[in-house]
Scaffold this active site. Structure first.
Site, PDB file in Angstrom:
ATOM      1  N   CYS A 158       0.847  -1.192   0.000  1.00  0.00           N
ATOM      2  CA  CYS A 158       0.000   0.000   0.000  1.00  0.00           C
ATOM      3  C   CYS A 158       0.886   1.246   0.000  1.00  0.00           C
ATOM      4  O   CYS A 158       1.607   1.477  -0.966  1.00  0.00           O
ATOM      5  CB  CYS A 158      -0.957  -0.041   1.184  1.00  0.00           C
ATOM      6  SG  CYS A 158      -2.214   1.241   1.165  1.00  0.00           S
ATOM      7  N   ASP A 205      -9.424  -3.314  -6.984  1.00  0.00           N
ATOM      8  CA  ASP A 205      -8.776  -2.118  -6.418  1.00  0.00           C
ATOM      9  C   ASP A 205      -8.574  -1.110  -7.550  1.00  0.00           C
ATOM     10  O   ASP A 205      -7.449  -0.785  -7.934  1.00  0.00           O
ATOM     11  CB  ASP A 205      -7.448  -2.528  -5.785  1.00  0.00           C
ATOM     12  CG  ASP A 205      -6.799  -1.422  -4.979  1.00  0.00           C
ATOM     13  OD1 ASP A 205      -7.480  -0.428  -4.663  1.00  0.00           O
ATOM     14  OD2 ASP A 205      -5.605  -1.560  -4.661  1.00  0.00           O
ATOM     15  N   HIS A 236      -8.037  -4.495  -2.569  1.00  0.00           N
ATOM     16  CA  HIS A 236      -6.862  -3.856  -1.990  1.00  0.00           C
ATOM     17  C   HIS A 236      -6.437  -4.620  -0.733  1.00  0.00           C
ATOM     18  O   HIS A 236      -7.245  -5.249  -0.070  1.00  0.00           O
ATOM     19  CB  HIS A 236      -7.206  -2.407  -1.636  1.00  0.00           C
ATOM     20  CG  HIS A 236      -6.036  -1.595  -1.194  1.00  0.00           C
ATOM     21  ND1 HIS A 236      -5.062  -1.159  -2.082  1.00  0.00           N
ATOM     22  CD2 HIS A 236      -5.672  -1.134   0.030  1.00  0.00           C
ATOM     23  CE1 HIS A 236      -4.156  -0.461  -1.415  1.00  0.00           C
ATOM     24  NE2 HIS A 236      -4.501  -0.438  -0.145  1.00  0.00           N
TER      25      HIS A 236
END
Length: 271
Positions: A158, A205, A236
């Site tokens: 991330c 995502d 995600h």
């Protein structure tokens, strides 16, 4: 074989700290995997990932990018995480709905969560983080006894995925960079990348995965090595096994691919 783990200080003035893991009975210097945290910090999940790479035969190191910030202490970040977990994910990036939820908290907690949230999400592109990561890769290559003289590759998740890509743009000695569902670097920075890059994404995502073909084209135009996988029916943070977004099949495959990638880029010593 058991692992040796510890928190170590490093940097010119010992201003940085990071979590390190290695097999305790291995005496030779090992190639290093630099593990870059999610926005939640070097929590138990990131420590666990660091230990997994150590068990695979690497010196694994997770720099704590939050260590110097009062608002980003572990308990403060955990409080924000607990608050966000009460909301639908779509609300996280919706300021109006998020503010409405915040107003339902008691005033002191509301102030804490607001300050920490703003610091966390406004600091993703912090140049301070890149400076620490550059100091970390240099420390692992040139100073730390268990990895000195060996190659360094990075992997991030991330926020850390975006930082792994940025590190590849800034560190010409980096051997490889892995991006897990992180934003791509700026087009103008791609020309500076000197190492292979591998990306892992979920098709659900969209905010990130929809931009991957553009990144692939930019890497190709600049003569850079870039492989990627976009997993179907995957969202995600699919690698985080502490969250509802975890996808075991996608995570299992990605882990196998990452180990193969590290074996390829870290199989020779840095001279």
């Amino acid at each position: 074989m058991t692992l040796a783990t510890e928190w170590v200080r490093y940097g010119k003035n010992q201003e940085y700290i990071g979590y390190i893991a290695k097999m305790d009975r291995v005496n030779e210097n090992l190639p290093a995997v630099l593990v870059i945290q999610e926005i939640w910090g070097v929590d138990k999940h990131i420590q666990d990932i660091t230990e997994r790479f150590a068990e695979a035969g690497y010196l694994a190191f997770a720099p704590d990018l939050y260590a110097k910030a009062e608002e980003l202490r572990t308990e403060r970040v955990a409080e924000v995480k607990a608050f966000l977990d009460t909301l639908p994910h779509s609300v996280w990036n919706n300021p109006d709905e998020r503010e409405q939820a915040l107003r339902e908290l008691e005033e002191e907690k509301q102030n804490r969560v607001t300050k920490t949230f703003e610091r966390m999400f406004s600091g993703i592109n912090s140049s301070d983080y890149i400076e620490q990561l550059l100091a970390t890769s240099s420390f692992l290559r040139e100073e730390y006894g268990a990895s000195k003289g060996q190659g360094v590759a990075s992997v991030g998740f991330c926020m850390g995925g975006a930082l792994s890509a940025q590190l590849a743009c800034r560190d010409p000695k980096l051997k490889g960079a892995v991006i897990f569902y992180g934003n791509a670097p700026q087009d103008e920075d791609i020309k500076h990348i000197q190492c292979p890059v591998y990306g892992f994404y979920g098709d659900q995502d969209k905010r990130i995965s929809d931009n991957v073909p553009h990144l692939a084209e930019q890497m190709k135009q600049n003569g850079k090595s870039f492989e990627y996988k976009i997993y179907q029916n995957t969202g995600h943070a699919f690698f985080n096994d502490t969250r509802a977004s975890y996808n075991v099949a996608s995570a299992r495959d990605a882990y196998q691919q990452v180990l193969q990638f590290f074996h390829q880029v870290l199989n020779t010593e840095t001279k």
